[in-house]
Write a protein that holds these residues in place. Sequence first.
Motif, PDB file in Angstrom:
ATOM      1  N   LYS A   9     -13.478   0.852  -8.255  1.00  0.00           N
ATOM      2  CA  LYS A   9     -11.823   1.131  -8.842  1.00  0.00           C
ATOM      3  C   LYS A   9     -11.722   2.468  -9.166  1.00  0.00           C
ATOM      4  CE  LYS A   9      -8.128  -0.301 -10.488  1.00  0.00           C
ATOM      5  NZ  LYS A   9      -6.770  -0.371  -9.684  1.00  0.00           N
ATOM      6  N   ALA A  10     -12.887   3.534  -9.463  1.00  0.00           N
ATOM      7  CA  ALA A  10     -12.440   4.668  -9.887  1.00  0.00           C
ATOM      8  C   ALA A  10     -12.317   5.692  -8.571  1.00  0.00           C
ATOM      9  CB  ALA A  10     -13.807   5.310 -10.591  1.00  0.00           C
ATOM     10  N   ARG A  11     -12.846   5.133  -7.637  1.00  0.00           N
ATOM     11  CA  ARG A  11     -12.349   5.844  -6.186  1.00  0.00           C
ATOM     12  C   ARG A  11     -11.163   5.472  -5.765  1.00  0.00           C
ATOM     13  NH1 ARG A  11     -17.750   4.654  -2.572  1.00  0.00           N
ATOM     14  NH2 ARG A  11     -19.279   4.983  -4.275  1.00  0.00           N
ATOM     15  N   TYR A  12     -10.355   4.453  -6.129  1.00  0.00           N
ATOM     16  CA  TYR A  12      -9.144   4.042  -5.774  1.00  0.00           C
ATOM     17  C   TYR A  12      -8.193   3.670  -7.006  1.00  0.00           C
ATOM     18  CZ  TYR A  12     -11.570   4.003  -1.282  1.00  0.00           C
ATOM     19  OH  TYR A  12     -12.329   4.276  -0.149  1.00  0.00           O
ATOM     20  N   ARG A  95     -10.438  -0.859   3.776  1.00  0.00           N
ATOM     21  CA  ARG A  95      -9.008  -0.569   4.241  1.00  0.00           C
ATOM     22  C   ARG A  95      -8.196  -0.445   2.764  1.00  0.00           C
ATOM     23  NH1 ARG A  95      -4.558  -2.198   7.545  1.00  0.00           N
ATOM     24  NH2 ARG A  95      -3.106  -0.460   7.167  1.00  0.00           N
ATOM     25  N   VAL A  96      -7.382   0.566   2.805  1.00  0.00           N
ATOM     26  CA  VAL A  96      -6.320   0.771   1.763  1.00  0.00           C
ATOM     27  C   VAL A  96      -4.797   0.354   2.409  1.00  0.00           C
ATOM     28  CG1 VAL A  96      -5.196   2.068  -0.051  1.00  0.00           C
ATOM     29  CG2 VAL A  96      -7.714   2.153   0.439  1.00  0.00           C
ATOM     30  N   LEU A  97      -4.506  -0.527   1.880  1.00  0.00           N
ATOM     31  CA  LEU A  97      -2.983  -1.143   2.390  1.00  0.00           C
ATOM     32  C   LEU A  97      -2.082  -0.552   1.542  1.00  0.00           C
ATOM     33  CD1 LEU A  97      -4.395  -4.528   2.940  1.00  0.00           C
ATOM     34  CD2 LEU A  97      -3.165  -3.328   4.818  1.00  0.00           C
ATOM     35  N   THR A  98      -0.970   0.191   2.023  1.00  0.00           N
ATOM     36  CA  THR A  98       0.037   0.819   1.239  1.00  0.00           C
ATOM     37  C   THR A  98       1.418   0.297   1.964  1.00  0.00           C
ATOM     38  OG1 THR A  98       0.621   2.821   2.232  1.00  0.00           O
ATOM     39  CG2 THR A  98      -1.455   2.902   1.083  1.00  0.00           C
ATOM     40  N   PRO A  99       2.378   0.429   1.147  1.00  0.00           N
ATOM     41  CA  PRO A  99       3.707  -0.385   1.656  1.00  0.00           C
ATOM     42  C   PRO A  99       4.110   0.579   3.067  1.00  0.00           C
ATOM     43  CG  PRO A  99       4.269  -0.250  -0.577  1.00  0.00           C
ATOM     44  CD  PRO A  99       2.713   0.598  -0.397  1.00  0.00           C
ATOM     45  N   THR A 101       2.055   2.021   5.220  1.00  0.00           N
ATOM     46  CA  THR A 101       1.404   2.393   6.326  1.00  0.00           C
ATOM     47  C   THR A 101       0.908   1.047   6.765  1.00  0.00           C
ATOM     48  OG1 THR A 101      -0.699   2.542   4.735  1.00  0.00           O
ATOM     49  CG2 THR A 101       0.428   4.236   5.021  1.00  0.00           C
ATOM     50  N   VAL A 102       1.622   0.119   6.701  1.00  0.00           N
ATOM     51  CA  VAL A 102       1.200  -1.380   7.169  1.00  0.00           C
ATOM     52  C   VAL A 102       1.589  -1.395   8.691  1.00  0.00           C
ATOM     53  CG1 VAL A 102       1.909  -2.432   5.195  1.00  0.00           C
ATOM     54  CG2 VAL A 102       3.797  -2.233   6.770  1.00  0.00           C
ATOM     55  N   ILE A 103       0.526  -1.999   9.434  1.00  0.00           N
ATOM     56  CA  ILE A 103       0.637  -1.980  10.880  1.00  0.00           C
ATOM     57  C   ILE A 103       0.444  -3.541  11.254  1.00  0.00           C
ATOM     58  CG2 ILE A 103      -0.077   0.082  11.400  1.00  0.00           C
ATOM     59  CD1 ILE A 103      -2.938  -1.002  11.780  1.00  0.00           C
ATOM     60  N   GLU A 104       0.115  -4.231  10.119  1.00  0.00           N
ATOM     61  CA  GLU A 104      -0.118  -6.011  10.359  1.00  0.00           C
ATOM     62  C   GLU A 104       1.081  -6.592  10.642  1.00  0.00           C
ATOM     63  OE1 GLU A 104      -3.513  -4.218   8.279  1.00  0.00           O
ATOM     64  OE2 GLU A 104      -1.364  -4.205   7.847  1.00  0.00           O
ATOM     65  N   GLU A 105       1.250  -7.427  11.692  1.00  0.00           N
ATOM     66  CA  GLU A 105       2.572  -8.069  12.078  1.00  0.00           C
ATOM     67  C   GLU A 105       3.161  -8.881  11.053  1.00  0.00           C
ATOM     68  OE1 GLU A 105       1.788 -10.480  15.611  1.00  0.00           O
ATOM     69  OE2 GLU A 105       0.434  -8.857  16.688  1.00  0.00           O
ATOM     70  N   GLY A 106       2.255  -9.585  10.180  1.00  0.00           N
ATOM     71  CA  GLY A 106       2.844 -10.285   9.167  1.00  0.00           C
ATOM     72  C   GLY A 106       3.748  -9.482   7.987  1.00  0.00           C
ATOM     73  N   ALA A 107       3.420  -8.258   7.988  1.00  0.00           N
ATOM     74  CA  ALA A 107       4.090  -7.107   7.037  1.00  0.00           C
ATOM     75  C   ALA A 107       5.230  -6.565   7.574  1.00  0.00           C
ATOM     76  CB  ALA A 107       3.086  -6.395   6.414  1.00  0.00           C
ATOM     77  N   GLU A 215      -4.315   9.401   8.232  1.00  0.00           N
ATOM     78  CA  GLU A 215      -5.574   9.157   8.407  1.00  0.00           C
ATOM     79  C   GLU A 215      -6.535   8.717   7.319  1.00  0.00           C
ATOM     80  OE1 GLU A 215      -7.125  13.145   9.845  1.00  0.00           O
ATOM     81  OE2 GLU A 215      -5.772  13.216  11.539  1.00  0.00           O
ATOM     82  N   GLU A 216      -6.187   8.995   6.033  1.00  0.00           N
ATOM     83  CA  GLU A 216      -6.800   8.457   5.106  1.00  0.00           C
ATOM     84  C   GLU A 216      -7.081   6.752   4.990  1.00  0.00           C
ATOM     85  OE1 GLU A 216      -5.435  10.086   1.347  1.00  0.00           O
ATOM     86  OE2 GLU A 216      -6.561  12.159   1.588  1.00  0.00           O
ATOM     87  N   THR A 217      -5.829   6.441   5.021  1.00  0.00           N
ATOM     88  CA  THR A 217      -5.571   5.166   4.943  1.00  0.00           C
ATOM     89  C   THR A 217      -5.785   4.057   6.377  1.00  0.00           C
ATOM     90  OG1 THR A 217      -3.221   5.138   5.319  1.00  0.00           O
ATOM     91  CG2 THR A 217      -3.972   5.168   3.043  1.00  0.00           C
ATOM     92  N   LEU A 218      -5.531   4.586   7.455  1.00  0.00           N
ATOM     93  CA  LEU A 218      -5.705   3.880   8.541  1.00  0.00           C
ATOM     94  C   LEU A 218      -6.646   4.474   9.678  1.00  0.00           C
ATOM     95  CD1 LEU A 218      -1.923   3.493   9.242  1.00  0.00           C
ATOM     96  CD2 LEU A 218      -3.747   1.471   8.899  1.00  0.00           C
ATOM     97  N   GLY A 219      -7.043   5.777   9.444  1.00  0.00           N
ATOM     98  CA  GLY A 219      -7.868   6.532  10.399  1.00  0.00           C
ATOM     99  C   GLY A 219      -6.761   7.232  11.449  1.00  0.00           C
TER     100      GLY A 219
END
Length: 820
Positions: A9-12, A95-99, A101-107, A215-219
């Motif tokens: 949690k301290a890292r994120y 993985r860190v998901l943010t509003p 940077t989403v790539i998932e089809e459901g989002a 790059e931080e969130t998705l590579g």
Amino acid sequence: MMRQYRDMKARYPEAILFFQVGDFYETFFEDAELVSRELEITLTSRDGVPMAGVPVRRAEFYVQKLLKRGYKVAICPQLEAPGKGKKLLKRAVVRVLTPGTVIEEGALEADRDVLLAALWAEEEKAGVAWAEAASGLFFAEELPLKDLENLAARLNVAEWLLPEGMALPWQPETALTFRPPWYFQEEKLFARFPGALSGARLAAKAAGALLRYLEETLGELPHLRPPSLRSEAETMVLDSFTQRSLELVQPLRPEGKLTLFSVLDRTKTPMGKRLLRRWILGPLRDRAAIEARLDSVEILITTNLWERLEKPLFRCHDLPRLLSSLGLGNPSPLHLLALARTLSAVEEISQIIAELSDPLPEPIHRIKEALAHAPLGLSDLLRRALVENPPPNVADGGVIREGFDARLDSLRAEIRNLRAELALLEAKERERTGISNLRIGYNRVFGYFFEVTRSQLSRVPKDWQRRQSLTGAERFTSSELSALADRILAAEEEALAREMELFQGLVAEVQKELGSLGLLGEALAELDALRSLAEVARKKGFTRPRFTESRCLAIREGRHPVVEETVTFVPNDLIMDAGTHLALVTGPNMAGKSVFLRQVALIALLAQMGSFVPAKEAELPIFDKIFTRVGASDAVAEGISTFMAEMQEAAGILSGATENSLVILDELGRGTSTHDGMALAWAIAKHLAERVRCKTLFATHYRELAQLAEEIPGVVNLHAAVREWKGDVVFLYRILPGVAEKSYGIQVAKLARLPSEVLAEAERKLGELEKKSAGKPRAELLPLFPSEEHPVVTELRKIDPEKLTPLEALELLFRLKENF
């Protein structure tokens, strides 16, 4: 475990940490309280620590809900299985998901972009970069900081990336992420895209920060395109209020369904739908670009290609968003199959477009070039490689088609032979033991086994070994079965490994073509949007607009493109020559004034987005901005009255409008007293007509404003025509020259079905007021804006104060008081 949790949690600290504990993702402390409230799940506690968890198998559903509400989520799974002697399992954030940077089809929503935007500002200038991670689209712009909100109004930004300590000039309803100033470096951009955004230092800094964050969130995203620099002068300005009041992409009322977007949207692909939405919110200002888009629409109409392209475009999948899974190297077999089907449709589209001969307008030429360089060979490769209906996961096997790979075919043949031996072994053991219902079964835990019902246990050979006891049966194995099972499992594992190797080979081949596939996706989107405009124009009788340098605005038989969907529409004309700046429109409520104003704005907008327009003829100048002040904009939630909000919007128009703008004002000044409202309406209309000299349509109930046409050149009067018939009012929905005779308020109230006793009382009171006004001295009827000088003023002008004695002055005062 809690020390492990606190370390993660301290890292994120910005994210809600989904921390896997067994079959659940648990949240703790403040995260748990937030998740319990937002997701409406139970808040529990253990040893005083608040907890809220969701099942791992349902995590995606809950994560998407949090993302849509602007939160970030860090996924921290268990990286090893529980086992003997393991007290603390290894865990890490994968993985860190943010509003943004989403790539998932459901989002993702099919009809709108989901954008991450970064901002860097110095003094009064800003650089902005925005990208959609799912599709790889990447843009940048430099503009005055004061105009930033107008840019944001046309973008669907889900997350803003800002330098620490910076506040946006408005309050966005999106996620905000802050990073230190050193994070915003153009070197990051140049390392990935050498020479990109040259000469646009502020935009390059924003783009560098955006790249670093992605790059931080998705590579690294191989499918991300180099950023395209946009100019502020390319696009017409439409502020957020204008977008809402014209109902461009969202209806004003929650129960409403129709918008300009819904009327124009005949697209067949998700990427075409998103592009059309961008065109509506960002009409062009460059005449050559507008004409090129109109030429393209006209070609699709005259050649009837809009009809022939419908079916092959419908078969195209969302190619730009397919590229994210392909670029990241983790596509499913279904993604590759979708790509194959899309490329197959592209082949047919290419053949249709190839029929068009040069010279072609730039958009069609660009599309034709992209289609010509499409990697159609991939379609053949993928169709030869993949089965018709593959499983969603390559690890399930059965993805690669028979005949594609000799080694895989050989392994599958070996597996079939071994399973045939298994069937022979089952028959042999049934005959040897005399157990007629003996069968060989399989499960993931015990592998292959003989299953015998309890009534037949006495017949089980001594060389069999017991494996499992069930309620009504026992399971056994033998040395022969174990050896055969080992051979089958080894062959199956080798076949699956080979299948996965072949699948990754297909992915690698696709990744080689990411650049051409990106261009192809853009071309298909543009072709689909143009085809949609052509279909609407053809089916709804829209005509091609013409543009003039003389600042003449002439619309003949213009219609409202949305309203005509629901009613039999009465077309109207508007002629404002180069010297006419202001058209005042009077008339009662419900007579069509507001619709007329909006339809003029929409025709201008449609013309500049490159669409045909709902009119018999339309000649227009190029507008740089459209402003609207239509209807009550009550901002009570912010503690602002309707009148204050109205005046703030009017102030924004007066400060932002230029002589090349189109301004639509409807019933300005109603939120205060009659004289205040009339005075303000007069002053605002006069300022626009005399000082700004832009094209303005001003609908009003203040008929006194009609006097502006007598005082100021370039002002004309129009009115919504009505007729009275046997005490009722009949709306003709025609806009004609001249001033409305009266307001017909009680007749309109009658149409609204007010109770008859209320109407009768209103008529009585109206007659009383009119009679009282008629009998009042003239001084009490002094108009706000008289066209002639008052007699008292005329009399006073005749006096020479230096020659007037005190007695004469007193006599004059008595005479004026008696006569006036």
